[in-house]
Design a protein around this motif. Structure first.
Motif, PDB file in Angstrom:
ATOM      1  N   VAL A  11      13.929   1.762   7.665  1.00  3.84           N
ATOM      2  CA  VAL A  11      13.026   2.021   8.786  1.00  3.84           C
ATOM      3  C   VAL A  11      13.069   3.514   9.076  1.00  3.84           C
ATOM      4  N   MET A  12      11.892   4.128   9.073  1.00  2.00           N
ATOM      5  CA  MET A  12      11.791   5.565   9.311  1.00  2.00           C
ATOM      6  C   MET A  12      11.729   5.820  10.823  1.00  2.00           C
ATOM      7  N   PRO A  13      11.857   7.067  11.250  1.00  2.00           N
ATOM      8  CA  PRO A  13      11.900   7.379  12.688  1.00  2.00           C
ATOM      9  C   PRO A  13      10.737   6.830  13.510  1.00  2.00           C
ATOM     10  N   LYS A  14       9.545   6.736  12.934  1.00  2.00           N
ATOM     11  CA  LYS A  14       8.390   6.218  13.665  1.00  2.00           C
ATOM     12  C   LYS A  14       8.215   4.715  13.476  1.00  2.00           C
ATOM     13  N   GLY A  15       9.226   4.039  12.938  1.00  2.07           N
ATOM     14  CA  GLY A  15       9.169   2.595  12.750  1.00  2.07           C
ATOM     15  C   GLY A  15       8.477   2.159  11.471  1.00  2.07           C
ATOM     16  N   GLN A  16       8.126   3.086  10.621  1.00  3.50           N
ATOM     17  CA  GLN A  16       7.431   2.753   9.386  1.00  3.50           C
ATOM     18  C   GLN A  16       8.415   2.324   8.305  1.00  3.50           C
ATOM     19  N   VAL A  17       7.959   1.391   7.461  1.00  2.00           N
ATOM     20  CA  VAL A  17       8.723   1.002   6.275  1.00  2.00           C
ATOM     21  C   VAL A  17       7.763   0.976   5.102  1.00  2.00           C
ATOM     22  N   THR A  18       8.301   1.207   3.920  1.00  2.38           N
ATOM     23  CA  THR A  18       7.516   1.049   2.703  1.00  2.38           C
ATOM     24  C   THR A  18       7.795  -0.337   2.164  1.00  2.38           C
ATOM     25  N   ILE A  19       6.730  -1.112   1.970  1.00  2.76           N
ATOM     26  CA  ILE A  19       6.900  -2.452   1.420  1.00  2.76           C
ATOM     27  C   ILE A  19       7.234  -2.290  -0.056  1.00  2.76           C
ATOM     28  N   PRO A  20       8.363  -2.834  -0.499  1.00  2.00           N
ATOM     29  CA  PRO A  20       8.735  -2.684  -1.901  1.00  2.00           C
ATOM     30  C   PRO A  20       7.659  -3.208  -2.853  1.00  2.00           C
ATOM     31  N   LYS A  21       7.546  -2.587  -4.010  1.00  2.00           N
ATOM     32  CA  LYS A  21       6.509  -2.916  -4.987  1.00  2.00           C
ATOM     33  C   LYS A  21       6.482  -4.408  -5.316  1.00  2.00           C
ATOM     34  N   GLU A  22       7.644  -4.992  -5.553  1.00  2.00           N
ATOM     35  CA  GLU A  22       7.700  -6.408  -5.919  1.00  2.00           C
ATOM     36  C   GLU A  22       7.145  -7.292  -4.805  1.00  2.00           C
ATOM     37  N   VAL A  23       7.395  -6.915  -3.556  1.00  2.00           N
ATOM     38  CA  VAL A  23       6.895  -7.675  -2.409  1.00  2.00           C
ATOM     39  C   VAL A  23       5.381  -7.503  -2.310  1.00  2.00           C
ATOM     40  N   ARG A  24       4.885  -6.282  -2.491  1.00  2.00           N
ATOM     41  CA  ARG A  24       3.435  -6.042  -2.473  1.00  2.00           C
ATOM     42  C   ARG A  24       2.735  -6.876  -3.533  1.00  2.00           C
ATOM     43  N   GLU A  25       3.352  -6.977  -4.698  1.00  2.00           N
ATOM     44  CA  GLU A  25       2.752  -7.758  -5.783  1.00  2.00           C
ATOM     45  C   GLU A  25       2.676  -9.232  -5.418  1.00  2.00           C
ATOM     46  N   VAL A  26       3.750  -9.772  -4.832  1.00  2.00           N
ATOM     47  CA  VAL A  26       3.753 -11.184  -4.433  1.00  2.00           C
ATOM     48  C   VAL A  26       2.698 -11.429  -3.361  1.00  2.00           C
ATOM     49  N   LEU A  27       2.572 -10.493  -2.409  1.00  2.00           N
ATOM     50  CA  LEU A  27       1.602 -10.640  -1.328  1.00  2.00           C
ATOM     51  C   LEU A  27       0.175 -10.360  -1.783  1.00  2.00           C
ATOM     52  N   GLY A  28       0.027  -9.660  -2.893  1.00  2.00           N
ATOM     53  CA  GLY A  28      -1.306  -9.290  -3.353  1.00  2.00           C
ATOM     54  C   GLY A  28      -1.938  -8.215  -2.495  1.00  2.00           C
ATOM     55  N   VAL A  29      -1.117  -7.288  -1.984  1.00  2.00           N
ATOM     56  CA  VAL A  29      -1.649  -6.212  -1.151  1.00  2.00           C
ATOM     57  C   VAL A  29      -1.519  -4.882  -1.877  1.00  2.00           C
ATOM     58  N   GLN A  30      -2.465  -4.015  -1.556  1.00  2.00           N
ATOM     59  CA  GLN A  30      -2.434  -2.664  -2.099  1.00  2.00           C
ATOM     60  C   GLN A  30      -2.775  -1.682  -0.995  1.00  2.00           C
ATOM     61  N   SER A  31      -2.793  -0.427  -1.319  1.00  2.00           N
ATOM     62  CA  SER A  31      -3.043   0.614  -0.338  1.00  2.00           C
ATOM     63  C   SER A  31      -4.323   0.323   0.445  1.00  2.00           C
ATOM     64  N   GLY A  32      -4.232   0.385   1.762  1.00  3.23           N
ATOM     65  CA  GLY A  32      -5.381   0.153   2.625  1.00  3.23           C
ATOM     66  C   GLY A  32      -5.510  -1.279   3.117  1.00  3.23           C
ATOM     67  N   ASP A  33      -4.834  -2.233   2.462  1.00  3.85           N
ATOM     68  CA  ASP A  33      -4.880  -3.622   2.914  1.00  3.85           C
ATOM     69  C   ASP A  33      -4.046  -3.769   4.186  1.00  3.85           C
ATOM     70  N   LYS A  34      -4.276  -4.861   4.894  1.00  7.07           N
ATOM     71  CA  LYS A  34      -3.515  -5.142   6.108  1.00  7.07           C
ATOM     72  C   LYS A  34      -2.554  -6.294   5.860  1.00  7.07           C
ATOM     73  N   VAL A  35      -1.439  -6.264   6.572  1.00  2.00           N
ATOM     74  CA  VAL A  35      -0.473  -7.347   6.532  1.00  2.00           C
ATOM     75  C   VAL A  35      -0.306  -7.897   7.941  1.00  2.00           C
TER      76      VAL A  35
END
Length: 87
Positions: A11-35
């Motif tokens: 968790v970064m100072p502003k509360g942001q996290v990077t979704i790990p690549k493997e998780v993005r693949e399972v979710l089917g999300v890419q840059s600009g998509d919403k979760v």
């Protein structure tokens, strides 16, 4: 790739996290998509927002076709045609 696994993100100072690549693949999300974050007590699930919204809509609409008397593909086709003003 297994569908059950764990991964970590910082968790970064502003509360942001990077979704790990493997998780993005399972979710089917890419840059600009919403979760969507589904919070249940102290457990949080992350879902592809579009897929989650569609699942909720499908659950809400379950049984509506039968209640409207649409029990076959022909019934649905006739209904769609009438809504379009085709017949």
């Amino acid at each position: 790739m297994p569908t059950t696994f764990t991964d970590n993100a910082k968790v970064m100072p502003k509360g942001q996290v990077t979704i790990p690549k493997e998780v993005r693949e399972v979710l089917g999300v890419q840059s600009g998509d919403k979760v969507t974050f589904i919070v249940d007590g102290t457990t949080v699930r992350v879902a592809n927002a579009a897929q989650y919204a569609m699942r909720l809509l499908q659950e809400e609409m379950r049984g509506e076709a039968e209640q409207a008397g649409l029990t076959s593909e022909d019934d649905v086709a006739a209904f769609v045609s009438s809504m379009r003003g085709d017949g």
